[in-house]
Each structure stands twice: as structure tokens, then as C-alpha cells.
Design a protein around this motif. Structure first.
Motif, mmCIF file in Angstrom:
data_model
loop_
_atom_site.group_PDB
_atom_site.id
_atom_site.type_symbol
_atom_site.label_atom_id
_atom_site.label_comp_id
_atom_site.label_asym_id
_atom_site.label_seq_id
_atom_site.Cartn_x
_atom_site.Cartn_y
_atom_site.Cartn_z
ATOM 1 N N SER A 61 0.906 -1.133 0.123
ATOM 2 C CA SER A 61 0.037 0.083 0.175
ATOM 3 C C SER A 61 0.785 1.440 0.201
ATOM 4 O O SER A 61 0.573 2.104 -0.773
ATOM 5 C CB SER A 61 -0.974 0.024 0.962
ATOM 6 O OG SER A 61 -1.875 -1.169 1.251
ATOM 7 N N ARG A 62 1.803 1.395 0.888
ATOM 8 C CA ARG A 62 2.910 2.322 0.798
ATOM 9 C C ARG A 62 3.729 2.644 -0.574
ATOM 10 O O ARG A 62 3.513 3.654 -1.004
ATOM 11 C CB ARG A 62 3.685 2.185 1.991
ATOM 12 C CG ARG A 62 4.926 3.687 2.069
ATOM 13 C CD ARG A 62 5.351 3.224 3.519
ATOM 14 N NE ARG A 62 6.689 2.157 3.167
ATOM 15 C CZ ARG A 62 6.758 0.961 3.867
ATOM 16 N NH1 ARG A 62 5.713 0.783 4.681
ATOM 17 N NH2 ARG A 62 7.410 0.030 3.627
ATOM 18 N N ALA A 93 3.196 5.640 -3.298
ATOM 19 C CA ALA A 93 4.266 6.301 -3.545
ATOM 20 C C ALA A 93 4.569 6.510 -5.162
ATOM 21 O O ALA A 93 5.001 7.453 -5.747
ATOM 22 C CB ALA A 93 5.448 6.049 -3.149
ATOM 23 N N GLU A 94 4.264 5.338 -5.855
ATOM 24 C CA GLU A 94 4.457 5.312 -7.327
ATOM 25 C C GLU A 94 3.394 5.830 -8.164
ATOM 26 O O GLU A 94 3.642 6.298 -9.227
ATOM 27 C CB GLU A 94 4.664 3.745 -7.801
ATOM 28 C CG GLU A 94 6.085 3.217 -6.867
ATOM 29 C CD GLU A 94 6.165 1.714 -7.109
ATOM 30 O OE1 GLU A 94 7.158 1.036 -6.999
ATOM 31 O OE2 GLU A 94 5.275 1.150 -7.893
ATOM 32 N N THR A 95 2.173 5.861 -7.662
ATOM 33 C CA THR A 95 0.923 6.049 -8.570
ATOM 34 C C THR A 95 0.326 7.356 -8.005
ATOM 35 O O THR A 95 -0.597 8.128 -8.827
ATOM 36 C CB THR A 95 -0.175 5.100 -8.595
ATOM 37 O OG1 THR A 95 -0.964 4.820 -7.366
ATOM 38 C CG2 THR A 95 0.514 3.751 -8.995
ATOM 39 N N GLY A 96 0.479 8.060 -6.736
ATOM 40 C CA GLY A 96 -0.028 8.835 -6.152
ATOM 41 C C GLY A 96 -1.586 8.578 -5.875
ATOM 42 O O GLY A 96 -2.541 9.695 -5.306
ATOM 43 N N GLN A 97 -1.923 7.157 -5.862
ATOM 44 C CA GLN A 97 -3.422 7.110 -5.554
ATOM 45 C C GLN A 97 -3.209 5.611 -4.538
ATOM 46 O O GLN A 97 -2.247 4.907 -4.729
ATOM 47 C CB GLN A 97 -4.013 6.645 -6.719
ATOM 48 C CG GLN A 97 -4.220 7.710 -7.567
ATOM 49 C CD GLN A 97 -4.807 7.288 -9.005
ATOM 50 O OE1 GLN A 97 -4.782 6.247 -9.535
ATOM 51 N NE2 GLN A 97 -6.206 7.723 -9.315
ATOM 52 N N THR A 98 -4.524 5.519 -3.793
ATOM 53 C CA THR A 98 -4.349 4.216 -3.175
ATOM 54 C C THR A 98 -4.834 3.018 -4.027
ATOM 55 O O THR A 98 -5.132 3.481 -5.308
ATOM 56 C CB THR A 98 -5.507 4.262 -2.163
ATOM 57 O OG1 THR A 98 -6.730 4.445 -2.470
ATOM 58 C CG2 THR A 98 -5.232 5.417 -1.154
ATOM 59 N N PRO A 99 -4.662 1.763 -3.732
ATOM 60 C CA PRO A 99 -4.877 0.920 -4.658
ATOM 61 C C PRO A 99 -6.371 0.752 -5.011
ATOM 62 O O PRO A 99 -6.617 0.681 -6.085
ATOM 63 C CB PRO A 99 -4.719 -0.430 -3.978
ATOM 64 C CG PRO A 99 -3.374 0.049 -2.888
ATOM 65 C CD PRO A 99 -3.826 1.159 -2.679
ATOM 66 N N GLY A 100 -7.409 1.261 -4.011
ATOM 67 C CA GLY A 100 -8.764 1.027 -4.267
ATOM 68 C C GLY A 100 -8.910 2.385 -5.356
ATOM 69 O O GLY A 100 -10.080 2.161 -6.259
#
Length: 335
Positions: free
Chosen positions: A250-251, A255-262
Motif C-alpha cells: 500500500s505504501r 508513492a508510485e501512482t499517487g493513488q491508493t490501490p482502491g
């Protein structure tokens, strides 16, 4: 006694985009009152009255210089090819032109012309919009202007700004509607063969390219998820694909996408749904199923929240070619 027409002055700057430049003259020039008299007078000027090179391979000659701005009830700045930033050498004559403004003049920008108004300090603290492709640069240059890149236009009383290209027509129709009511605006829209009102904002037109994920720790999990969007995907599954704990994944993902997985999954489901609505004739419930929303109702809620339109309205917008072939209507050819 004939009422004095509302004077609209359009400012054309070097690099002006011809399509956007022509919108005000066309829209306001077609607005007539019940007595058959024109409601607006439209004048076009350049800073020095000389021809200006457009964004294309031709120049445009005008009849007026910036002195006519002092007579304007509404000043419209037409879009330019390259947004003007502070410190651009072009801004000095533009500033001199805008200095002709009378207090109380209504200010309007079409597309990238919002950069001109912002550079002159005329958008400080005022909500505004611009073409979505230039929104990042606008925010960097003019942080004092609250920017909304998802709407077709912003009406802040005496300062109005529009998004790109055809949104200039939406804004002109809005001004006519505001000044003289829906009947007049609808007549103009019919003559121009455009809708008097468009659903949603420019969010539905924004292109969102897939980023290059090479070297990313979570890229493999995301690539796998894109093939599984039709079904529920658990966070633990994604983390396992990346060989990480849920917490670490999740962390790293954030950091890589600027979004949470959801948030990322919802965005990808929306992109898939949009592609299916554009390119297929699948019923809405099947589109929702393939995109992993579970139900048409859920997809409608997410689509409305993201781009402000229903699946049916989105499909009408981007499959208009099909309706044009099967549903022909008489057209007024006078425009």
C-alpha cells in the motif's frame, strides 16, 4: 427608439487560434430580439490594429486597434496557440491593450486566453478554467487563481473563462442566455447546429495516458489487475502478486501512482467502461459487469462523480457518428 446594442470587443493576439476567434462573432452576431434587431455589436481588434499571424498558415487583418477596448461592454480574449506566461515579451503590448479597459467591463477568456487574464492579474482570487492540457502549467504560473480543469466554463459574475475550443461556444451561449434568456440562446444554438446545453464538463474529454511503469515495484501487480478488472480484486491479492505485505504494498503503491490501490482500481474500471461505451453497443449493465462495477447503478454513480454525465449521455457524445447516420434531421443551411 432602438436600444443601444451591447458591444462585444474581441482581442486577437499573435498566435490566435482561428476557430476560437470566430466563435464570438458567430454566436453574438446571431442573437436577435423579438423586434428583429440585433442585440450585440461585435468588433475585433489587435493590440496595434495590424494583422496578426494566427496559429495556422495565414494571418488575420482587423479593422480596429486596442483603443476600441475602452468602448467595450464585454471584452473577450481569444485563445492563443501557446499559453502566455509571465515575462513573455508579448505581454507588454497586451498589458497596454488591457489598460484600455473601463471599470465594470465584463471580461471573458476562451481556452488558453485565461493565461492572458491571469498574467495581467485579472484572475487573482477568481475561480477560472482553461484547456485541461494546460492546467498543470497554469497552476504553476498562477497559484493565486483557483483553477477547475473539469468544467466547460466558469461564471464568476463579471469574469468568465472557458475550457478549450468548442467550450467557447458553450460560454457564449451561456452569456446570451444570461443576458436575454433561453429562447434567444436556443435560437442561436439551432442556427449554429449545436446543442444549447451540454451535459457534464471537460473531464469527459481528458485523455489519460498510461504511464511508463518500467522499474516500478508494483507494476507487475497493476498489469495483472488490468486483465482482471471484470471481477472483484482484493488488496491482499495485489500485494501477493508483488511479493509484499499489504502494508508495504500500500505504501509503495501510493508513492508510485499517487493513488491508493482502491482509487487506482476505480479509475481503471472507469477508463475501461468509457472505452466500452465509446466503441461497443453493449447494454449498460454488461459494460458495468465487464468493467467490474457489479451493477449498472454502481457504474452510473462512479461515472457521474468522475465526469458528471450518465453512461447514456457519455455514449451519445462519443458515438454521435452512429446517430448521424441513422437519424437525419432537416438542417437550416443559412448558417
Amino acid at each position: 427608439m432602438q436600444q443601444t446594442r451591447h458591444r462585444v470587443v474581441v482581442l486577437a493576439l499573435p498566435g490566435v487560434v482561428p476557430f476560437e476567434l470566430g466563435i464570438p462573432a458567430k454566436a453574438f452576431g446571431l442573437a436577435y430580439g423579438p423586434d428583429g434587431n440585433r442585440l450585440y455589436e461585435v468588433l475585433t481588434c489587435t493590440p496595434d490594429g495590424r494583422p496578426v499571424q494566427t496559429s495556422e498558415d495565414f494571418s488575420i487583418a482587423v479593422e480596429h486597434d486596442a483603443r476600441v477596448i475602452a468602448t467595450a461592454d464585454t471584452l473577450i480574449v481569444a485563445a492563443v496557440k501557446d499559453p502566455i506566461g509571465g515575462g513573455d515579451p508579448l505581454f507588454e503590448p497586451v498589458a497596454a491593450a488591457l489598460a484600455q479597459l473601463r471599470p465594470g467591463t465584463r471580461l471573458v477568456s476562451i481556452c488558453t486566453a485565461s493565461f492572458v487574464l491571469a498574467a495581467a492579474g485579472l484572475l487573482d482570487g477568481r475561480p477560472a478554467t482553461t484547456h485541461w492540457a494546460h492546467s498543470k502549467r497554469f497552476r504553476e504560473l498562477y497559484p493565486r487563481t483557483p483553477l477547475d480543469p473539469d468544467v466547460l466554463y466558469v461564471d464568476d459574475d463579471d469574469v468568465l473563462t472557458s475550457a478549450g475550443a468548442a467550450a467557447g461556444m458553450d460560454l457564449c451561449l451561456h452569456l446570451i442566455r444570461r443576458d436575454h434568456g433561453s429562447e434567444v440562446a436556443n435560437q442561436v444554438a439551432r442556427f449554429c447546429v449545436v446543442p444549447p446545453w451540454r451535459d457534464g464538463g471537460q473531464a469527459q474529454y481528458i485523455a489519460r495516458p498510461v504511464p511508463d511503469d518500467s522499474g516500478s515495484d508494483t507494476a507487475g501487480a497493476r498489469e495483472w489487475a488490468l486483465q482482471e478488472l471484470h471481477r472483484p480484486i482484493q488488496l491482499a491479492e495485489l500485494a501477493a502478486r508483488a511479493g509484499m505485505s499489504v502494508r508495504t504494498f500500500s505504501r509503495r503503491f501510493l508513492a508510485e501512482t499517487g493513488q491508493t490501490p482502491g482509487q487506482w482500481l476505480t479509475a481503471q474500471r472507469l477508463e475501461l467502461a468509457r472505452r466500452l461505451l465509446e466503441s461497443s453497443d453493449l447494454p449498460v449493465d454488461q459494460v458495468a459487469e465487464r468493467a467490474g462495477f457489479g451493477s449498472a447503478s454502481s457504474m452510473r454513480q462512479h461515472l457521474a462523480a468522475a465526469i458528471g454525465v450518465s453512461p447514456a449521455a457519455y455514449r451519445r457524445t462519443f458515438q454521435g457518428r452512429n446517430r448521424a447516420l441513422t437519424h437525419r434531421q432537416p438542417m437550416n443551411t443559412g448558417g
